[in-house]
Design a protein around this motif. Structure first.
Motif, PDB file in Angstrom:
ATOM      1  N   LEU A   1      13.711  -6.348  -6.791  1.00 58.38           N
ATOM      2  CA  LEU A   1      12.305  -5.967  -6.847  1.00 58.38           C
ATOM      3  C   LEU A   1      12.062  -5.083  -8.060  1.00 58.38           C
ATOM      4  CD1 LEU A   1      11.775  -4.867  -3.119  1.00 58.38           C
ATOM      5  CD2 LEU A   1      11.233  -7.097  -4.111  1.00 58.38           C
ATOM      6  N   ARG A   2      10.795  -5.100  -8.523  1.00 59.59           N
ATOM      7  CA  ARG A   2      10.413  -4.236  -9.632  1.00 59.59           C
ATOM      8  C   ARG A   2       8.982  -3.773  -9.433  1.00 59.59           C
ATOM      9  NH1 ARG A   2       8.705  -6.486 -15.499  1.00 59.59           N
ATOM     10  NH2 ARG A   2       7.418  -7.624 -14.013  1.00 59.59           N
ATOM     11  N   THR A   3       8.726  -2.493  -9.724  1.00 61.47           N
ATOM     12  CA  THR A   3       7.367  -1.979  -9.756  1.00 61.47           C
ATOM     13  C   THR A   3       7.085  -1.388 -11.131  1.00 61.47           C
ATOM     14  OG1 THR A   3       5.745  -0.460  -8.746  1.00 61.47           O
ATOM     15  CG2 THR A   3       8.040   0.306  -8.857  1.00 61.47           C
ATOM     16  N   THR A   4       5.874  -1.540 -11.596  1.00 61.81           N
ATOM     17  CA  THR A   4       5.471  -0.951 -12.874  1.00 61.81           C
ATOM     18  C   THR A   4       4.226  -0.091 -12.725  1.00 61.81           C
ATOM     19  OG1 THR A   4       4.178  -2.935 -13.447  1.00 61.81           O
ATOM     20  CG2 THR A   4       6.472  -2.856 -14.214  1.00 61.81           C
ATOM     21  N   ASP A   5       3.823   0.151 -11.464  1.00 55.84           N
ATOM     22  CA  ASP A   5       2.611   0.943 -11.224  1.00 55.84           C
ATOM     23  C   ASP A   5       2.844   2.055 -10.198  1.00 55.84           C
ATOM     24  OD1 ASP A   5       2.807  -0.507  -8.891  1.00 55.84           O
ATOM     25  OD2 ASP A   5       0.906  -1.600  -9.141  1.00 55.84           O
ATOM     26  N   GLY A   6       4.032   2.656 -10.247  1.00 57.98           N
ATOM     27  CA  GLY A   6       4.326   3.780  -9.378  1.00 57.98           C
ATOM     28  C   GLY A   6       4.601   3.414  -7.942  1.00 57.98           C
ATOM     29  N   GLY A   7       4.897   2.144  -7.675  1.00 56.21           N
ATOM     30  CA  GLY A   7       5.233   1.711  -6.333  1.00 56.21           C
ATOM     31  C   GLY A   7       4.094   1.134  -5.539  1.00 56.21           C
ATOM     32  N   ALA A   8       2.890   1.080  -6.097  1.00 54.70           N
ATOM     33  CA  ALA A   8       1.747   0.511  -5.374  1.00 54.70           C
ATOM     34  C   ALA A   8       1.934  -0.982  -5.134  1.00 54.70           C
ATOM     35  CB  ALA A   8       0.452   0.752  -6.149  1.00 54.70           C
TER      36      ALA A   8
ATOM     37  N   LEU B   1       6.584   3.265   0.659  1.00 55.27           N
ATOM     38  CA  LEU B   1       6.070   2.164  -0.149  1.00 55.27           C
ATOM     39  C   LEU B   1       6.351   0.850   0.552  1.00 55.27           C
ATOM     40  CD1 LEU B   1       7.652   3.408  -3.501  1.00 55.27           C
ATOM     41  CD2 LEU B   1       5.326   3.878  -2.694  1.00 55.27           C
ATOM     42  N   GLN B   2       5.516  -0.140   0.310  1.00 50.32           N
ATOM     43  CA  GLN B   2       5.671  -1.446   0.943  1.00 50.32           C
ATOM     44  C   GLN B   2       6.076  -2.484  -0.090  1.00 50.32           C
ATOM     45  OE1 GLN B   2       5.445  -1.681   4.287  1.00 50.32           O
ATOM     46  NE2 GLN B   2       5.005   0.515   4.282  1.00 50.32           N
ATOM     47  N   GLY B   3       7.310  -2.973   0.017  1.00 57.23           N
ATOM     48  CA  GLY B   3       7.803  -3.966  -0.931  1.00 57.23           C
ATOM     49  C   GLY B   3       7.706  -5.388  -0.433  1.00 57.23           C
ATOM     50  N   GLY B   4       7.430  -5.558   0.880  1.00 57.54           N
ATOM     51  CA  GLY B   4       7.228  -6.890   1.418  1.00 57.54           C
ATOM     52  C   GLY B   4       8.489  -7.680   1.684  1.00 57.54           C
ATOM     53  N   VAL B   5       9.643  -7.014   1.789  1.00 58.85           N
ATOM     54  CA  VAL B   5      10.894  -7.704   2.084  1.00 58.85           C
ATOM     55  C   VAL B   5      11.581  -7.007   3.264  1.00 58.85           C
ATOM     56  CG1 VAL B   5      11.204  -8.438  -0.305  1.00 58.85           C
ATOM     57  CG2 VAL B   5      12.266  -6.304   0.476  1.00 58.85           C
ATOM     58  N   ASP B   6      12.517  -7.720   3.898  1.00 56.30           N
ATOM     59  CA  ASP B   6      13.264  -7.123   5.005  1.00 56.30           C
ATOM     60  C   ASP B   6      14.741  -6.959   4.673  1.00 56.30           C
ATOM     61  OD1 ASP B   6      14.135  -9.730   5.047  1.00 56.30           O
ATOM     62  OD2 ASP B   6      13.607 -10.110   7.154  1.00 56.30           O
ATOM     63  N   ALA B   7      15.113  -7.158   3.425  1.00 55.22           N
ATOM     64  CA  ALA B   7      16.511  -7.027   3.004  1.00 55.22           C
ATOM     65  C   ALA B   7      16.933  -5.567   3.012  1.00 55.22           C
ATOM     66  CB  ALA B   7      16.677  -7.604   1.599  1.00 55.22           C
ATOM     67  N   ARG B   8      18.235  -5.331   3.148  1.00 53.93           N
ATOM     68  CA  ARG B   8      18.754  -3.982   2.995  1.00 53.93           C
ATOM     69  C   ARG B   8      18.915  -3.697   1.510  1.00 53.93           C
ATOM     70  NH1 ARG B   8      23.011  -0.857   6.858  1.00 53.93           N
ATOM     71  NH2 ARG B   8      22.531   1.228   6.055  1.00 53.93           N
TER      72      ARG B   8
ATOM     73  N   LEU C   1       0.837  -1.174   0.000  1.00 47.95           N
ATOM     74  CA  LEU C   1       0.000   0.000   0.000  1.00 47.95           C
ATOM     75  C   LEU C   1       0.877   1.231   0.000  1.00 47.95           C
ATOM     76  CD1 LEU C   1      -2.635  -1.038   2.688  1.00 47.95           C
ATOM     77  CD2 LEU C   1      -2.880  -1.110   0.201  1.00 47.95           C
ATOM     78  N   LEU C   2       0.446   2.246  -0.712  1.00 44.78           N
ATOM     79  CA  LEU C   2       1.172   3.495  -0.760  1.00 44.78           C
ATOM     80  C   LEU C   2       0.731   4.366   0.399  1.00 44.78           C
ATOM     81  CD1 LEU C   2       3.096   5.231  -2.493  1.00 44.78           C
ATOM     82  CD2 LEU C   2       1.057   6.109  -3.644  1.00 44.78           C
ATOM     83  N   LEU C   3       1.661   4.730   1.248  1.00 42.67           N
ATOM     84  CA  LEU C   3       1.369   5.537   2.420  1.00 42.67           C
ATOM     85  C   LEU C   3       2.112   6.859   2.310  1.00 42.67           C
ATOM     86  CD1 LEU C   3       1.919   2.773   5.106  1.00 42.67           C
ATOM     87  CD2 LEU C   3      -0.239   3.448   4.046  1.00 42.67           C
ATOM     88  N   SER C   4       1.557   7.906   2.875  1.00 44.95           N
ATOM     89  CA  SER C   4       2.199   9.209   2.832  1.00 44.95           C
ATOM     90  C   SER C   4       2.569   9.658   4.222  1.00 44.95           C
ATOM     91  CB  SER C   4       1.253  10.248   2.206  1.00 44.95           C
ATOM     92  OG  SER C   4       0.998   9.925   0.862  1.00 44.95           O
ATOM     93  N   LEU C   5       3.760  10.204   4.373  1.00 46.43           N
ATOM     94  CA  LEU C   5       4.200  10.764   5.636  1.00 46.43           C
ATOM     95  C   LEU C   5       4.129  12.282   5.542  1.00 46.43           C
ATOM     96  CD1 LEU C   5       7.368   8.625   6.402  1.00 46.43           C
ATOM     97  CD2 LEU C   5       5.085   8.358   7.344  1.00 46.43           C
TER      98      LEU C   5
ATOM     99  N   LYS D   1      15.986  -2.716   5.955  1.00 48.66           N
ATOM    100  CA  LYS D   1      14.724  -3.362   6.330  1.00 48.66           C
ATOM    101  C   LYS D   1      13.667  -3.215   5.243  1.00 48.66           C
ATOM    102  CE  LYS D   1      15.584  -2.758  11.271  1.00 48.66           C
ATOM    103  NZ  LYS D   1      15.096  -2.220  12.559  1.00 48.66           N
ATOM    104  N   GLY D   2      14.117  -3.274   3.989  1.00 51.57           N
ATOM    105  CA  GLY D   2      13.188  -3.226   2.859  1.00 51.57           C
ATOM    106  C   GLY D   2      12.580  -1.864   2.605  1.00 51.57           C
ATOM    107  N   ALA D   3      13.185  -0.810   3.124  1.00 54.69           N
ATOM    108  CA  ALA D   3      12.619   0.531   2.977  1.00 54.69           C
ATOM    109  C   ALA D   3      12.561   0.948   1.509  1.00 54.69           C
ATOM    110  CB  ALA D   3      13.441   1.534   3.770  1.00 54.69           C
ATOM    111  N   LEU D   4      11.400   1.423   1.098  1.00 54.69           N
ATOM    112  CA  LEU D   4      11.193   1.948  -0.244  1.00 54.69           C
ATOM    113  C   LEU D   4      10.323   3.194  -0.142  1.00 54.69           C
ATOM    114  CD1 LEU D   4      10.391  -1.431  -2.016  1.00 54.69           C
ATOM    115  CD2 LEU D   4      12.354   0.013  -2.565  1.00 54.69           C
ATOM    116  N   ALA D   5      10.580   4.158  -1.014  1.00 54.67           N
ATOM    117  CA  ALA D   5       9.784   5.385  -0.987  1.00 54.67           C
ATOM    118  C   ALA D   5       9.987   6.134  -2.295  1.00 54.67           C
ATOM    119  CB  ALA D   5      10.197   6.268   0.202  1.00 54.67           C
ATOM    120  N   ARG D   6       9.183   7.182  -2.449  1.00 55.61           N
ATOM    121  CA  ARG D   6       9.393   8.065  -3.574  1.00 55.61           C
ATOM    122  C   ARG D   6       9.025   9.482  -3.181  1.00 55.61           C
ATOM    123  NH1 ARG D   6       5.367   7.570  -8.530  1.00 55.61           N
ATOM    124  NH2 ARG D   6       3.691   8.841  -7.674  1.00 55.61           N
TER     125      ARG D   6
END
Length: 330
Positions: free
Chosen positions: A54-61, A25-32, A8-12, A320-325
Motif C-alpha cells: 500500500l501507498r499513501t501520498t496524502d497523509g493517510g486519507a 486510518l482505513q487502507g481497505g485491506v485485511d492483510a497483516r 477516512l481518517l478517524l481519531s481515537l 487485519k489491515g491496521a494502519l495509523a499515525r
C-alpha cells in the motif's frame, strides 16, 4: 524467525497525559501489515501478507493498493520507501519465498532484485542509510545471512561477514526492524537461544555481541526490534506467544559501551520501535507506548506490529489491515 483504496481518517481519544493520539486510518485491506515505512508527513508505504503493498501520498486519507505480479502468496514483511515513487519490498519465507522487489514508478511496475535458491534461507528485515542498504536473513551455518546494496536495492551482494550466530539463535521477521543503522554502525538483534545485540562499527570487520538481558531460551522469545537512540540504540522484545505479559527493553548508551542497560519493562511484548531524539514509540499486539528514557506512557491498547518515524509523524501498521499515525511533538 521462521515464521483502489480510499479511507477516512478517524481519531481515537487516547491517553491525554502523553499528549499523543493515535489516528486510525482505513487502507481497505485485511492483510497483516508487518512492514511500514515513513517517507514524510504525507507519504508512507506499508506491506504485508497476501502480497499486499500500500501507498499513501496524502497523509493517510487515501491508500492505493499496488499489485506485484505473481506475488499474491508472498508475505512482504518489510518495506523501505524512498519517496512517492521509489520503494523496496522484502518477502520473508523459507527458501524461494524470500525475495526482494523494487519499483521506481509508484508501484506501476516491479523488478525482482534479489532471491535465494538456498532452502535454508529466510529473510528477516532491511535497513537503509540513503542508497546504502543491509538485508538480514536467519543463520545458515554459523553466521546470519547478510546482503548489502549501494544503489537503493537495485543490486545486492552477499556479504560473508554476517554476525556470528549461536546454535538455535535467530532473528524475528516481525516488524522489519531487527536490523537498524545507528550513527556509525549497523545493529542486529536476536532471540531464541540467545537474546543479543550484534554491533558492527563502520570500518571494522569484527561484530561485537552484547547480552540484552531479555527473555531467551524459547523460539518465541528475545529481542525483536532495534532503533537508533541518542548516540546509541534502544531495543524491545519479549515473547510473542505471551502478548500481554510484560515485555523487555534495553538501552545501549553509546557505541563503545561495555554492556547494555536493562530498562523498565513495557506492559506487553513489543515487536517494533522507532525513535526520535526526544521519544521512542513502541508497538505490539497489546498496545502502543512511548518511552522518554526514564518512563513508559501508555498511548493506546490498539494492536500494531510495526512503526516508522520520519520528521514528527510516526506511521503504524498491523494485523487485519491496521494502519495509523501519531503526530509527535517537535
Amino acid at each position: 524467525m521462521r515464521r483502489a483504496l480510499a479511507g477516512l481518517l478517524l481519531s481515537l481519544p487516547l491517553v491525554a497525559q502523553a499528549g499523543l493520539r493515535v489516528e486510525t486510518l482505513q487502507g481497505g485491506v485485511d492483510a497483516r501489515l508487518r512492514g511500514v515505512s515513513a517517507v514524510d508527513a504525507r507519504i508512507a508505504w506499508a506491506s504485508g501478507s497476501k502480497g499486499t503493498v500500500l501507498r499513501t501520498t496524502d497523509g493517510g486519507a487515501h491508500w492505493q493498493r499496488l499489485a506485484v505480479p505473481d506475488a499474491d502468496k508472498l508475505d512482504f514483511r518489510d518495506v523501505e520507501g524512498f519517496d512517492a515513487n521509489s520503494a523496496v519490498i522484502m518477502a520473508a519465507g523459507p527458501g524461494v519465498q524470500s525475495r526482494v522487489f523494487r519499483t521506481r514508478d509508484g508501484g506501476a511496475t516491479w523488478t525482482q532484485t534479489l532471491d535465494t535458491s538456498n532452502d535454508k534461507a529466510f529473510f528477516d528485515c532491511m535497513a537503509f542509510d540513503g542508497a546504502r542498504g543491509w538485508l538480514l536473513g536467519d543463520p545458515v551455518g554459523d553466521r546470519y545471512q547478510l546482503y548489502t546494496t549501494i544503489d537503493g536495492g537495485e543490486h545486492w551482494t552477499q556479504d560473508d561477514n554476517g554476525p556470528p550466530a549461536l546454535k538455535d539463535e535467530a532473528a524475528f521477521a516481525a516488524s522489519g526492524t531487527c536490523i537498524a543503522r545507528l550513527k556509525g554502525a549497523t545493529a542486529v538483534v536476536s532471540g531464541g537461544a540467545a537474546s543479543r545485540l550484534h554491533l558492527l562499527r563502520d570500518g571494522e570487520h569484527d561484530w561485537r555481541a552484547l547480552d540484552t538481558g531479555m527473555a531467551r531460551g524459547k523460539p518465541a522469545a528475545g529481542a525483536f526490534s532495534v532503533s537508533a537512540w541518542r548516540g546509541g540504540a534502544f531495543v524491545v522484545g519479549g515473547e510473542y506467544t505471551a502478548e500481554k505479559s510484560p515485555g523487555d527493553a534495553a538501552t545501549l548508551a553509546a557505541l563503545n559501551a561495555k554492556a547494555m542497560h536493562v530498562d523498565a519493562a513495557p506492559r506487553g511484548y513489543r515487536s517494533g520501535v522507532a525513535c526520535t531524539q526526544r521519544i521512542c514509540i513502541v508497538v505490539g499486539p497489546s498496545g502502543v507506548d512511548s518511552w522518554d528514557g526514564k518512563r513508559w506512557t501508555a498511548i493506546s491498547d490498539a494492536s500494531f506490529d510495526a512503526v516508522s518515524i520520519r520528521g514528527n509523524v510516526a506511521w503504524l501498521s498491523g494485523a487485519k489491515g491496521a494502519l495509523a499515525r501519531i503526530v509527535l511533538p517537535r
